[in-house]
Design a protein around this motif. Structure first.
Motif, short mmCIF file in Angstrom:
data_model
loop_
_atom_site.label_atom_id
_atom_site.label_comp_id
_atom_site.label_asym_id
_atom_site.label_seq_id
_atom_site.Cartn_x
_atom_site.Cartn_y
_atom_site.Cartn_z
N GLU A 1 11.01 -0.15 -3.54
CA GLU A 1 10.14 -1.21 -3.01
C GLU A 1 10.78 -2.10 -1.87
OE1 GLU A 1 9.56 -2.82 -6.74
OE2 GLU A 1 8.42 -1.20 -7.52
N SER A 2 12.29 -2.31 -2.04
CA SER A 2 12.67 -3.16 -1.10
C SER A 2 12.77 -2.31 0.30
CB SER A 2 14.27 -3.22 -1.48
OG SER A 2 14.15 -4.24 -2.64
N GLN A 3 13.04 -1.24 0.34
CA GLN A 3 13.14 -0.24 1.52
C GLN A 3 11.94 -0.53 2.19
OE1 GLN A 3 16.23 1.20 3.06
NE2 GLN A 3 14.79 0.88 4.46
N ALA A 4 10.66 -0.15 1.46
CA ALA A 4 9.32 -0.09 2.04
C ALA A 4 8.99 -1.61 2.74
CB ALA A 4 8.15 -0.15 0.90
N ALA A 5 9.45 -2.68 2.04
CA ALA A 5 9.24 -4.13 2.73
C ALA A 5 9.90 -4.28 4.06
CB ALA A 5 9.56 -5.24 1.55
N ALA A 6 11.08 -3.77 3.83
CA ALA A 6 11.95 -3.87 5.15
C ALA A 6 11.57 -2.96 6.25
CB ALA A 6 13.48 -3.37 4.89
N ASP A 7 10.95 -1.68 6.02
CA ASP A 7 10.70 -0.75 6.93
C ASP A 7 9.33 -1.32 7.33
OD1 ASP A 7 12.74 1.10 6.37
OD2 ASP A 7 11.45 2.46 5.17
N HIS B 1 8.54 0.22 -12.01
CA HIS B 1 9.03 -0.39 -10.73
C HIS B 1 10.29 0.55 -10.05
CE1 HIS B 1 7.04 -4.05 -9.85
NE2 HIS B 1 6.89 -4.29 -11.36
N HIS B 2 10.47 0.56 -9.00
CA HIS B 2 11.47 1.50 -8.06
C HIS B 2 12.08 0.36 -7.35
CE1 HIS B 2 9.21 4.78 -10.02
NE2 HIS B 2 10.01 5.49 -9.69
N ALA B 3 13.00 -0.26 -7.66
CA ALA B 3 13.18 -1.53 -6.80
C ALA B 3 13.95 -1.06 -5.46
CB ALA B 3 14.33 -2.23 -7.55
N PRO B 4 14.71 -0.16 -5.62
CA PRO B 4 15.43 0.14 -4.25
C PRO B 4 14.25 0.47 -3.34
CG PRO B 4 16.73 1.31 -5.71
CD PRO B 4 15.40 0.49 -6.41
N GLN C 1 0.61 -1.32 0.03
CA GLN C 1 -0.04 -0.08 0.00
C GLN C 1 0.87 1.24 -0.02
OE1 GLN C 1 -3.21 -0.22 -0.59
NE2 GLN C 1 -3.26 2.04 -0.44
N THR C 2 1.91 1.14 0.71
CA THR C 2 2.86 2.41 0.75
C THR C 2 3.37 2.71 -0.65
OG1 THR C 2 3.70 1.96 2.87
CG2 THR C 2 5.30 3.23 1.36
N CYS C 3 3.66 1.64 -1.22
CA CYS C 3 4.19 1.62 -2.85
C CYS C 3 3.03 2.29 -3.82
CB CYS C 3 4.89 0.59 -3.40
SG CYS C 3 6.40 0.10 -2.57
N VAL D 1 16.78 -12.96 0.08
CA VAL D 1 17.47 -11.87 0.92
C VAL D 1 16.82 -10.55 0.28
CG1 VAL D 1 19.47 -10.92 1.72
CG2 VAL D 1 19.44 -13.28 1.40
N ASN D 2 16.43 -9.78 1.30
CA ASN D 2 16.37 -8.39 0.90
C ASN D 2 17.44 -7.66 1.59
OD1 ASN D 2 15.45 -5.78 0.83
ND2 ASN D 2 13.58 -5.94 1.77
N PHE D 3 18.46 -7.03 0.72
CA PHE D 3 19.43 -6.43 1.10
C PHE D 3 19.20 -5.09 1.90
CE2 PHE D 3 21.04 -9.36 -2.27
CZ PHE D 3 22.08 -9.74 -1.50
N TYR D 4 18.00 -4.49 1.93
CA TYR D 4 17.56 -3.48 2.48
C TYR D 4 17.19 -3.85 3.88
CZ TYR D 4 18.05 -0.76 -1.65
OH TYR D 4 18.79 -0.20 -2.69
#
Length: 257
Positions: free
Chosen positions: A178-184, A173-176, A163-165, A253-256
């Motif tokens: 999206e990855s940061q949103a999942a981690a956060d 797609h904005h990969a970094p 939902q954030t994205c 792995v999500n590197f974020y």
């Protein structure tokens, strides 16, 4: 390189065989009907939470052991739990075949409960368009089932990340980010995600899933057998609909994160 590939193939084969052999032993222990709540097993007085009931594509009757504490309401084809007073109640779903499943919801005081809202941007709209999002999940799980892979339970973290994205109204797609949103949002592993944007707001869930079905890459992500949970996001603004699907892949792995 060849020996590494052989060892990897052997390991994968062993894993697949082990999983296949384990199925008969565990199948009898699995609940016939799965019941979960979008907001988890704890609610505050006055909160509402959509119920996720599976397998999808079935009509269910849903009851509460104590409607004065937790009432249940049907909204279109979905069921919602309504926290009314402090205490616990068992929510039970049943079908015409007599199969049942249940979960326990605990209601605490809104004044005393600690806030658990994610600390990610755009959090004010994390529960927007819930009816559309639940219908998307139903259609995605229906597609997975039709293609021989398991249906996915809802992850609150991935729901919030998706939902954030979608709230950011990305058109590619904005990969970094999206990855940061999942981690956060608290999802610690890698994931796959789909995005679709289209003009119009009617029948949004069906249009989004159809778009992904008709795109080979998006379709493969949707039916990926490695996935173990799902979250979706929908934002509608100025006559345009933005839809995200996040599917969790626990062995990645999500590197974020």
């Amino acid at each position: 390189m060849t020996s590494i590939k052989k060892r990897t193939t052997a390991a994968l084969t062993a894993t697949i065989l082990a999983t296949t052999l384990a199925i008969p032993a565990t199948a009898a222990e699995a609940p016939t009907i799965r019941v979960s709540s979008y907001k988890g097993s704890s609610l505050e007085v006055g909160e509402r939470s959509g119920l996720i009931i599976g397998p999808s594509g079935t009509n269910y009757t849903v009851t509460s052991s104590d409607p004065d504490m937790v009432a249940v309401e049907q909204v279109l084809t979905f069921w919602v739990a309504v926290a009314k007073a402090e205490g616990t109640a068992e929510i039970t779903a049943s079908n015409s075949a007599g199969e049942r499943g249940s979960m326990t919801l605990t209601v605490g005081s809104a004044a005393l409960a600690a806030p658990e809202a994610p600390t990610i941007g755009d959090s004010a709209s994390l529960v927007d368009n819930m009816a559309i999002r639940q219908e998307m999940i139903r259609l995605i799980n229906q597609t997975r089932k039709a293609n021989g892979v398991s249906e996915l339970p809802v992850s609150e973290a991935l729901m919030n990340a998706a939902q954030t994205c979608s709230n950011r109204r990305y058109t590619w797609h904005h990969a970094p980010e999206e990855s940061q949103a999942a981690a956060d949002a608290g999802y610690p592993y890698g994931f796959g995600d789909n995005l679709t944007v289209f003009t119009g707001t009617a029948d949004a869930a069906r249009r989004a899933v159809d778009n992904w079905i008709n795109s080979p890459g998006h379709f493969e992500t949707m039916i990926d057998p490695r996935c173990d949970c799902i979250g979706v996001g929908v934002t509608q603004r100025d006559g345009i609909t933005y839809c995200y699907m996040f599917v969790g892949i626990p062995n990645s792995v999500n590197f974020y994160a």
